[in-house]
Design a protein around this motif. Structure first.
Motif, short mmCIF file in Angstrom:
data_model
loop_
_atom_site.label_atom_id
_atom_site.label_comp_id
_atom_site.label_asym_id
_atom_site.label_seq_id
_atom_site.Cartn_x
_atom_site.Cartn_y
_atom_site.Cartn_z
N ASN A 40 31.83 154.27 -14.27
CA ASN A 40 32.25 155.62 -14.61
C ASN A 40 31.02 156.49 -14.86
O ASN A 40 29.94 155.99 -15.16
N PRO A 41 31.17 157.82 -14.75
CA PRO A 41 30.02 158.70 -14.99
C PRO A 41 29.33 158.45 -16.32
O PRO A 41 28.10 158.52 -16.41
N TRP A 44 26.35 155.65 -16.19
CA TRP A 44 24.98 155.96 -15.77
C TRP A 44 24.35 157.05 -16.64
O TRP A 44 23.13 157.08 -16.80
N LYS A 45 25.17 157.90 -17.24
CA LYS A 45 24.61 158.90 -18.16
C LYS A 45 24.06 158.23 -19.42
O LYS A 45 22.99 158.60 -19.93
N HIS A 285 25.37 151.87 -9.44
CA HIS A 285 25.05 153.02 -10.29
C HIS A 285 24.43 154.15 -9.48
O HIS A 285 24.77 155.33 -9.68
N ALA A 288 27.17 155.90 -7.69
CA ALA A 288 27.95 156.75 -8.60
C ALA A 288 27.20 158.03 -8.94
O ALA A 288 27.80 159.11 -9.04
N GLU A 289 25.89 157.92 -9.13
CA GLU A 289 25.10 159.10 -9.51
C GLU A 289 25.06 160.14 -8.39
O GLU A 289 24.90 161.34 -8.66
N GLY A 291 27.52 161.05 -6.69
CA GLY A 291 28.74 161.84 -6.82
C GLY A 291 29.55 161.91 -5.55
O GLY A 291 29.31 161.19 -4.57
#
Length: 301
Positions: A40-41, A44-45, A285, A288-289, A291
Motif C-alpha cells: 500500500n502507499p 513505501w512512504k 515497492h 508501487a511508488e 503509481g
C-alpha cells in the motif's frame, strides 16, 4: 521467521530479507502464517521516511499493513476463529511482509478469492467502505469515484455497484476497459471533467469519492454542489479546507466481514495488478511508488 525489513529510512533498495523474531498475539489478536501480503502507499512512504514525524517507527521495521493466511496462534479474548482458519485482515502500520503477522482485525476469507486476492482486500476494502459510508445511502444515486482504477478506487466501484449506485469512475484511458469490467462508466480525469460528466450523467452527480489526491477536490465540490456530498480518503488537507468528509482507514472486522460476504456473492473481487515473491519486495515497492497501478500489488510469502 523470514521477513522483509529496513534498518534505516531510504529507497526500496534499503529492504533486506532476513530472520526476525517471531511475534505473538496479545489480547484480542491472532497470529497468521502469511500466504500473501499487499503493498500500500503507506508502506513505501513509511520506508522512505516521509511520514516519520507523524508515525515514527522503531527500526528495523517490517513493511506491510494487511495480509492473508492461516491462523496459527490465538490471543486471549478472541472468539469466532480457530487455528487453521483461512483469514485476511489488518495489523499495525507495519509487520505484514513476513512469514508471521499479528492481526487485530480480520474476517474469514471467502473461497471465491485466492490468497493474493484475499491479501489485497484488507486495507482497500476498509478504506473504500468508510469513504462510501460517509456519503450515506448509495442506492439509486450517481457516484463519481476519482482514481477508480487503483486498489481503493476499484474496491469502491464494485462495492458501490453492489449497493445499487450508478458509478462513474475516472482513470487514464488505458484503464477504461478495466473500469467497465468493474461495473463503472469510465471517463478521464483532469480539465474538462464537469463537461464530460454532463454528457455521462445528464441528471447530475449526487456524490463523489476521492481516492487519488490529484488536486481535484474543488472540482468535485463544484460538481456535486455541496462539500458534504464529497468524501476523500487521500487529500486530508484539501478536505479539511473545503469541509468535505475526510476519512481514514480503521482496523474494523465488521467492514472486513462485509467485504468478504460480497466476495462470497461474487459481487466484489479484489483486482491484482502484479504479484512478486518476497525476495523481490524492492521491485514491488518501486512499482508501487511509480503509481498509476490497476488494482493491487501483492507479495507472495
Amino acid at each position: 521467521m523470514r521477513a522483509a525489513r529496513f534498518h534505516e529510512y531510504g529507497g526500496a533498495e534499503s529492504l533486506v530479507i532476513e530472520q526476525a523474531p517471531d511475534p505473538h498475539p496479545g489480547l484480542g489478536e491472532i497470529r497468521v502464517r502469511v500466504a500473501a501480503a499487499s503493498v500500500n502507499p503507506i508502506d513505501w512512504k513509511l520506508r522512505a521516511g516521509t511520514l516519520h514525524q507523524l508515525i515514527p517507527l522503531e527500526l528495523p521495521a517490517i513493511p506491510g499493513r494487511d495480509a492473508a493466511g492461516v491462523v496459527d496462534e490465538i490471543g486471549d479474548g478472541v472468539q469466532g476463529v480457530s487455528i487453521g482458519d483461512r483469514v485476511f485482515g489488518l495489523g499495525g502500520v507495519t509487520g505484514a511482509t513476513a512469514e508471521l503477522v499479528i492481526l487485530s482485525a480480520w474476517a474469514h476469507a471467502p473461497d471465491t478469492w485466492n490468497d493474493e486476492q484475499a491479501a489485497g482486500a484488507g486495507l482497500a476494502s476498509v478504506t473504500a467502505m468508510r469513504g462510501l459510508n460517509a456519503l450515506g445511502s448509495l442506492a439509486g444515486r450517481t457516484l463519481l469515484v476519482e482514481g477508480a482504477a487503483g486498489g481503493v478506487g476499484g474496491a469502491a466501484v464494485e462495492i458501490a455497484v453492489a449497493q445499487g449506485a450508478t458509478v462513474i469512475g475516472t482513470a487514464s484511458e488505458r484503464n477504461h476497459e478495466f473500469l467497465t469490467s468493474l461495473g463503472a462508466v469510465a471517463t478521464t480525469y483532469g480539465p474538462g471533467l464537469a463537461q464530460r460528466l454532463s454528457a455521462l450523467a445528464p441528471h447530475g452527480v449526487d456524490i463523489a469519492l476521492d481516492t487519488a489526491a490529484s488536486g481535484s477536490l474543488d472540482d468535485l465540490v463544484a460538481i456535486t454542489g455541496d462539500p458534504t456530498r464529497v468524501a476523500t480518503v487521500a487529500d486530508h488537507a484539501g478536505g479539511q479546507r473545503l469541509g468535505t468528509h475526510v476519512v481514514n482507514a480503521e482496523n474494523d472486522s465488521t467492514l472486513l466481514s462485509a467485504a468478504a460476504e460480497l466476495g462470497r456473492q461474487g459481487r466484489y473481487t479484489p483486482r491484482i495488478e502484479q504479484t512478486y515473491p518476497l525476495e523481490r519486495i524492492a521491485d514491488a515497492h518501486a512499482h508501487a511508488e511509480r503509481g498509476r497501478t490497476r488494482g493491487k500489488i501483492v507479495i507472495c510469502i
